[in-house]
Design an enzyme around this catalytic site. Structure first.
Site, PDB file in Angstrom:
ATOM      1  N   LYS A  60       0.831  -1.212   0.000  1.00  0.00           N
ATOM      2  CA  LYS A  60       0.000   0.000   0.000  1.00  0.00           C
ATOM      3  C   LYS A  60       0.860   1.255   0.000  1.00  0.00           C
ATOM      4  CE  LYS A  60      -1.665   1.968   3.843  1.00  0.00           C
ATOM      5  NZ  LYS A  60      -1.808   3.435   3.912  1.00  0.00           N
ATOM      6  N   ASN A  61       1.872   1.285   0.880  1.00  0.00           N
ATOM      7  CA  ASN A  61       2.668   2.494   1.051  1.00  0.00           C
ATOM      8  C   ASN A  61       3.589   2.772  -0.126  1.00  0.00           C
ATOM      9  OD1 ASN A  61       1.488   3.015   3.524  1.00  0.00           O
ATOM     10  ND2 ASN A  61       3.105   2.010   4.696  1.00  0.00           N
TER      11      ASN A  61
ATOM     12  N   CYS B 273      -6.025   7.997   9.421  1.00  0.00           N
ATOM     13  CA  CYS B 273      -6.077   7.497  10.787  1.00  0.00           C
ATOM     14  C   CYS B 273      -5.619   8.572  11.768  1.00  0.00           C
ATOM     15  CB  CYS B 273      -5.181   6.264  10.942  1.00  0.00           C
ATOM     16  SG  CYS B 273      -5.755   4.820  10.046  1.00  0.00           S
TER      17      CYS B 273
ATOM     18  N   ARG C 276       0.491  14.862  12.635  1.00  0.00           N
ATOM     19  CA  ARG C 276       1.414  14.516  11.555  1.00  0.00           C
ATOM     20  C   ARG C 276       1.418  15.712  10.616  1.00  0.00           C
ATOM     21  NH1 ARG C 276       0.187   8.528   9.352  1.00  0.00           N
ATOM     22  NH2 ARG C 276      -1.994   9.065   9.674  1.00  0.00           N
TER      23      ARG C 276
ATOM     24  N   ASP D 111       4.616   1.027  12.000  1.00  0.00           N
ATOM     25  CA  ASP D 111       3.451   0.297  11.512  1.00  0.00           C
ATOM     26  C   ASP D 111       3.430  -1.155  11.990  1.00  0.00           C
ATOM     27  OD1 ASP D 111       2.467   2.490  10.228  1.00  0.00           O
ATOM     28  OD2 ASP D 111       2.877   1.806   8.193  1.00  0.00           O
TER      29      ASP D 111
ATOM     30  N   ARG E  34      -8.193  -0.487   4.526  1.00  0.00           N
ATOM     31  CA  ARG E  34      -7.331   0.531   3.914  1.00  0.00           C
ATOM     32  C   ARG E  34      -5.962  -0.045   3.568  1.00  0.00           C
ATOM     33  NH1 ARG E  34      -6.009   4.711   7.484  1.00  0.00           N
ATOM     34  NH2 ARG E  34      -4.957   5.531   5.650  1.00  0.00           N
TER      35      ARG E  34
END
Length: 417
Positions: A20-21, A113, A118, A303, A395
């Site tokens: 995903k990232n 999230c 951030r 993560d 997600r």
């Protein structure tokens, strides 16, 4: 919602999804390229769906063929609607690419999230070094660079993955040379740079703390395979560990897993790596994972911290976690405690006293990785665990319920109304 009846020992083989990232910045990179980009191994995730909606709003034509995503790049708009920006934090990665193509961009601060502050200040201050003008109007960011992106020396105060990606995307077609000092070193940065270089870019040093970008006039689309998802891999490793299982993961990059191996070895698991696969065999009783301190790559990733904490919750002894990236990364501890875990949180430190067994309970996911941690805990808990808020998990994990069921878990997934 997900209901897990545990415990059940996991065994079998599983292919790991694309990352995903990595997919999200790759899709932003596709905006820069003339012609067609084909991304292979593209995961089917709600965040990826949001990124596709952003591309379509900007004027691109996107279509899926299984796990291949085809993007015909054209851009007719420089604004991302608030509704799309609010869906995910990573939407900010489109800023650099839009500025490079249009010399202007309009968007609002992103959502995602709730893991604590951030700020995107580092993104904005870094892009300003490249000649971007930014002003805030009624909650919107209006950015422009009438003369185009100009190469510059940018020293990041923190090795932010998102800021590094935005700088690369902005500078790859800019004028002159851009040097990024204290750049993020994550594998996803390397994947983005490899893709852009294959499209005609000149990016050097990705994966190191100093990245040099010589701007080029044009990029052309290409075919690229998305790297394996290292966080998904460690999640399935944790699932195997807590259930005393024996699981083989295919389609992994073992070099990306190395920074996360220590807690598995400390807990008594045997991990064997061979080529593009990994086998984990867990003992009946896990040991404590001792001390986990989250750090930027090549340190232990934030993560992965929640799912490893689920391991520590049933490990014999005391484990200590220090969260250095996000201040609200311990929201999953409430659910774990409800299941019988003994966890004490003080600021950025969490002390976990392992218990012999967790018990099923009704819990709620508050974020993506916290939701994965509750799923891992539910697999080893005695009785039924009901997890609400699994839309967060979608997600970042492709069909996680179905994949765990293939390994022997008793899982039922109910779609939200």
């Amino acid at each position: 919602m997900m209901i897990i009846d545990g415990p059940a020992r996991l065994s079998g083989e599983l292919s790991v999804q694309g990352a995903k990232n990595s997919t999200l910045p790759l899709l932003a990179g596709a905006l820069l390229c003339k012609g067609q980009t084909v991304l292979h191994n593209c995961p089917d995730l709600s965040d990826v769906d949001t990124a596709i909606e952003i591309l379509r709003h900007l004027g691109c034509v996107c279509r899926r063929e299984g796990h291949d995503l085809i993007v015909d790049s054209s851009i007719t708009c420089h604004e991302i609607p608030e509704e799309l920006m609010r869906r995910m934090r990573s939407s900010i990665v489109f800023l650099g690419a839009i500025l490079s193509r249009c010399k202007e961009a309009r968007l609002c601060p992103p959502g995602g999230c709730e893991l604590g502050p951030r700020p995107i200040d580092l993104h904005i201050s870094s892009l300003r070094r490249l000649g971007v003008q930014v002003k805030e109007c009624g909650g919107w960011l209006e950015c422009s660079c009438p003369g185009g992106i100009n190469g510059a020396y940018v020293s990041l105060s923190f090795p932010s993955v998102g800021a590094t990606e935005n700088l690369i995307l902005a500078a790859v077609c800019g004028k002159g040379t851009t040097i990024i000092a204290n750049a993020a070193r994550e594998p996803e940065i390397c994947d983005l740079s490899e893709y852009l270089n294959r499209c005609g870019g000149r990016i050097y040093g990705a994966g190191e703390s100093c990245i040099i970008i010589d701007g080029v006039e044009e990029l052309y689309g290409c075919e690229h395979r998305v790297m394996p998802d290292r966080i998904a891999a460690v999640t399935y490793m944790a699932a195997a560990a807590v259930t005393g299982g024996n699981v083989t993961l295919r389609d992994v990059d073992n070099t990306h897993i190395l920074p996360m191996l220590s807690p598995f070895e400390e807990s008594g698991c045997q991990v064997r790596q061979l080529g593009g696969s990994l086998n984990i065999s867990a003992p009946r009783q896990l040991s404590a994972v001792r001390h986990i301190r989250t750090m930027p790559y090549p340190g232990f990733p934030t993560d992965a911290q929640p799912v490893v904490m689920s391991m520590a919750a049933v490990g014999e002894g005391t484990s200590v976690f220090v969260e250095n990236i996000f201040e609200n990364r311990y929201r999953h501890t409430e659910g774990l405690t409800r299941m019988g875990a003994r966890i004490k949180v003080e600021g950025k430190v969490a002390v976990v006293e392992g218990v012999p067994e967790l018990s099923g309970a009704a819990v709620e996911a508050a974020d993506l990785r916290g939701g994965a941690a509750l799923i891992v805990a539910g697999l080893c808990a005695r009785g039924s665990t009901r997890i609400e808020g699994t839309e967060f998990v979608k997600r970042g994990y492709e069909d996680i319920g179905e994949k765990l069921a293939l390994l022997g878990a008793r899982v039922k997934v109910f779609e939200s109304c």
